[in-house]
Design a protein around this motif. Structure first.
Motif, PDB file in Angstrom:
ATOM      1  N   ASN A  60      35.787  17.793  -1.619  1.00 52.90           N
ATOM      2  CA  ASN A  60      35.368  16.608  -0.856  1.00 52.90           C
ATOM      3  C   ASN A  60      35.501  16.786   0.646  1.00 52.90           C
ATOM      4  OD1 ASN A  60      34.696  15.157  -3.150  1.00 52.90           O
ATOM      5  ND2 ASN A  60      36.806  14.489  -3.437  1.00 52.90           N
TER       6      ASN A  60
ATOM      7  N   PHE B 295      27.745   9.777  -2.340  1.00 51.61           N
ATOM      8  CA  PHE B 295      29.038  10.308  -1.926  1.00 51.61           C
ATOM      9  C   PHE B 295      28.861  11.161  -0.686  1.00 51.61           C
ATOM     10  CE2 PHE B 295      29.815   9.299  -6.313  1.00 51.61           C
ATOM     11  CZ  PHE B 295      31.098   8.795  -6.278  1.00 51.61           C
ATOM     12  N   GLY B 296      29.865  11.145   0.172  1.00 49.95           N
ATOM     13  CA  GLY B 296      29.820  11.972   1.369  1.00 49.95           C
ATOM     14  C   GLY B 296      29.143  11.289   2.532  1.00 49.95           C
TER      15      GLY B 296
END
Length: 66
Positions: free
Chosen positions: A41, A55-56
């Motif tokens: 991550n 995500f991110g």
């Protein structure tokens, strides 16, 4: 009339092979680095969706179809 082919020297062949191998090694290292950053991550440049969530990214994604 048949003419014999010119043969490529061993040194030229080895140089070309080493260039090809270096390119593939560089691409493999880059792919491995990206995979490692995604799994930990830490990726800042790669965005991926999982179960309709992004995500991110700092953006929120809505799944409402209005």
């Amino acid at each position: 009339m048949a003419v014999p082919k010119k043969h490529t020297s061993k040194s030229k062949t080895r140089v070309r092979k080493s260039i090809w191998k270096k390119k593939s090694t560089k691409k493999a290292l880059k792919a491995f680095s990206l995979a490692r950053s995604i799994l930990t991550n830490r990726s800042k440049s790669f965005y991926y969706a999982l179960n309709n969530k992004l995500f991110g990214s700092s953006e929120s994604v809505s799944t409402d179809d209005k």
